[in-house]
Design an enzyme around this catalytic site. Sequence first.
Site, PDB file in Angstrom:
ATOM      1  N   ASP A 132       1.670  39.125  51.098  1.00 44.04           N
ATOM      2  CA  ASP A 132       0.800  40.108  51.741  1.00 44.04           C
ATOM      3  C   ASP A 132      -0.614  39.936  51.206  1.00 44.04           C
ATOM      4  OD1 ASP A 132       2.842  41.274  53.239  1.00 44.04           O
ATOM      5  OD2 ASP A 132       3.270  42.805  51.738  1.00 44.04           O
ATOM      6  N   ASP A 159       3.229  41.656  59.643  1.00 43.38           N
ATOM      7  CA  ASP A 159       3.369  43.113  59.633  1.00 43.38           C
ATOM      8  C   ASP A 159       2.539  43.756  60.738  1.00 43.38           C
ATOM      9  OD1 ASP A 159       4.994  42.868  57.380  1.00 43.38           O
ATOM     10  OD2 ASP A 159       3.318  43.198  55.994  1.00 43.38           O
TER      11      ASP A 159
END
Length: 161
Positions: free
Chosen positions: A116, A134
């Site tokens: 991330d 995401d």
Amino acid sequence: MFARGLILAAVVFLLDRLSKWWFMDVYELARKGVVEILPVFNVVMVWNRGVSFSLFSAETDTGRWFLVGMTSVIVAILLFWLRSVHTRLTMVAIGLVIGGAIGNIYDRVIYGAVADFFQFHVGDWSFAVFNVADCFISCGAVVLAWDAFFGSGRADKEQKN
């Protein structure tokens, strides 16, 4: 519709892989630490061992493979659903979710966690750190919810009644 949904999922997967390759290998984000882009937005390298927003963290290999298996089952269900889709909106939503989910599955299998990068924050409070996959998963889920309440899914239910 099925083929188009698969193509969209493949494009989403490739965009996710490209972004992760760029941040990890070209830009070397892990070496740079936190990079402030805006007063409320940073890029930072974080390895997420949980699901969305680091919920249900899976610190062990058993947990990691459980999440891989659970996400793979969800992808299989979405693929089954995609085969029967008749509207472009639903096809796009499912394609976005499938592509993003496969991107995160790839990370878990290869790296043991999901990479991330994007972090919104206000002062020291951070909303979340997330990635391109995401974003696509979230957009697809919102579109599915919208379609269920206001779109073709609702129209189909009302016609049956």
